[in-house]
Design a protein around this motif. Structure first.
Motif, PDB file in Angstrom:
ATOM      1  N   SER A  46       2.822   3.967  -0.647  1.00 43.18           N
ATOM      2  CA  SER A  46       1.713   3.260  -0.789  1.00 43.18           C
ATOM      3  C   SER A  46       2.509   1.939  -1.840  1.00 43.18           C
ATOM      4  O   SER A  46       3.419   2.470  -2.699  1.00 43.18           O
ATOM      5  N   VAL A  47       1.775   0.891  -1.604  1.00 44.51           N
ATOM      6  CA  VAL A  47       2.229  -0.432  -2.511  1.00 44.51           C
ATOM      7  C   VAL A  47       1.965  -0.405  -3.707  1.00 44.51           C
ATOM      8  O   VAL A  47       2.809  -0.472  -4.786  1.00 44.51           O
ATOM      9  N   ASP A  90       1.913   2.642  -5.401  1.00 43.37           N
ATOM     10  CA  ASP A  90       2.936   3.912  -5.968  1.00 43.37           C
ATOM     11  C   ASP A  90       4.214   3.123  -6.046  1.00 43.37           C
ATOM     12  O   ASP A  90       5.233   3.232  -7.167  1.00 43.37           O
ATOM     13  N   GLN A 143       4.030   9.437   3.559  1.00 43.84           N
ATOM     14  CA  GLN A 143       3.666   9.218   4.804  1.00 43.84           C
ATOM     15  C   GLN A 143       4.934   9.153   5.668  1.00 43.84           C
ATOM     16  O   GLN A 143       5.764   8.339   5.649  1.00 43.84           O
ATOM     17  N   PRO A 160      -2.445  -6.505   2.954  1.00 47.85           N
ATOM     18  CA  PRO A 160      -2.737  -5.261   3.380  1.00 47.85           C
ATOM     19  C   PRO A 160      -2.967  -5.024   4.883  1.00 47.85           C
ATOM     20  O   PRO A 160      -2.473  -4.260   5.595  1.00 47.85           O
ATOM     21  N   ASP A 207      -0.863  -2.905   7.522  1.00 49.05           N
ATOM     22  CA  ASP A 207      -1.706  -1.851   8.371  1.00 49.05           C
ATOM     23  C   ASP A 207      -1.430  -1.916   9.982  1.00 49.05           C
ATOM     24  O   ASP A 207      -1.180  -1.051  10.497  1.00 49.05           O
ATOM     25  N   ASN A 254      -3.731  -3.325  -3.832  1.00 51.35           N
ATOM     26  CA  ASN A 254      -2.822  -3.241  -2.263  1.00 51.35           C
ATOM     27  C   ASN A 254      -2.777  -1.549  -2.407  1.00 51.35           C
ATOM     28  O   ASN A 254      -1.739  -1.098  -1.625  1.00 51.35           O
ATOM     29  N   ARG A 255      -3.423  -0.700  -3.013  1.00 54.75           N
ATOM     30  CA  ARG A 255      -3.333   0.538  -2.976  1.00 54.75           C
ATOM     31  C   ARG A 255      -3.076   1.159  -1.577  1.00 54.75           C
ATOM     32  O   ARG A 255      -2.173   2.060  -1.249  1.00 54.75           O
ATOM     33  N   ASP A 256      -3.834   0.783  -0.613  1.00 54.67           N
ATOM     34  CA  ASP A 256      -3.999   1.233   0.617  1.00 54.67           C
ATOM     35  C   ASP A 256      -2.913   0.949   1.590  1.00 54.67           C
ATOM     36  O   ASP A 256      -2.662   1.390   2.563  1.00 54.67           O
ATOM     37  N   SER A 257      -2.098  -0.287   1.184  1.00 58.34           N
ATOM     38  CA  SER A 257      -1.154  -0.743   2.054  1.00 58.34           C
ATOM     39  C   SER A 257       0.381   0.102   1.859  1.00 58.34           C
ATOM     40  O   SER A 257       0.480   0.837   0.935  1.00 58.34           O
ATOM     41  N   LEU A 258       1.160   0.138   3.063  1.00 56.98           N
ATOM     42  CA  LEU A 258       2.042   1.172   3.019  1.00 56.98           C
ATOM     43  C   LEU A 258       3.398   0.229   3.332  1.00 56.98           C
ATOM     44  O   LEU A 258       3.326  -0.891   3.833  1.00 56.98           O
TER      45      LEU A 258
END
Length: 123
Positions: A70-71, A73, A54, A107, A111, A22-26
């Motif tokens: 990020s998810v 993080d 962001q 994700p 997004d 899920n790294r790219d999900s915010l």
């Protein structure tokens, strides 16, 4: 308008971010950290060395900014908090529930939500 935060001034330790699907999900920082006040979230994030935040403007609302992390993080940060801080059993349970919820985020859904509500430029 907004408050400028220099994360390097607060950095105390390095956080090793583990690989996650899920790294790219915010998610909003308040959700990722599990704290309601944005200033407290940013302080906690910077204390653990997370710098990938962001800032996006809510569409048609120039004064409404959304801080996203990020998810991956967020999950790493919550695990670090569980390992490093002396917290109550209730807080441990809440953090574990938060980690599980973050691991199950879709994700594509997240997004599309952020792209429909926000834009990148904050000027």
């Amino acid at each position: 308008m907004g408050e400028v935060v220099q994360f390097s001034a607060f950095r105390q330790r390095e956080v090793v971010v583990k690989d996650s699907g899920n790294r790219d999900s915010l998610v909003p920082v308040e959700l990722g950290v599990g704290v309601r006040e944005r200033a407290s979230c940013l302080a906690k994030i910077s204390a653990y060395g997370v710098t990938a935040i962001q800032v996006r403007m809510i569409n048609n609302e120039p004064s409404a900014l959304l801080y996203l992390m990020s998810v991956g993080d967020a999950i790493s940060l919550n695990r670090w908090i569980l390992e490093q801080e002396d917290i109550t059993d209730a807080e441990v349970t809440r953090r574990i529930d938060l980690i599980q919820m973050l691991e199950n985020i879709d994700p594509a859904l997240m997004d599309s939500l952020w792209s429909s509500l926000t834009r990148y430029d904050t000027a």
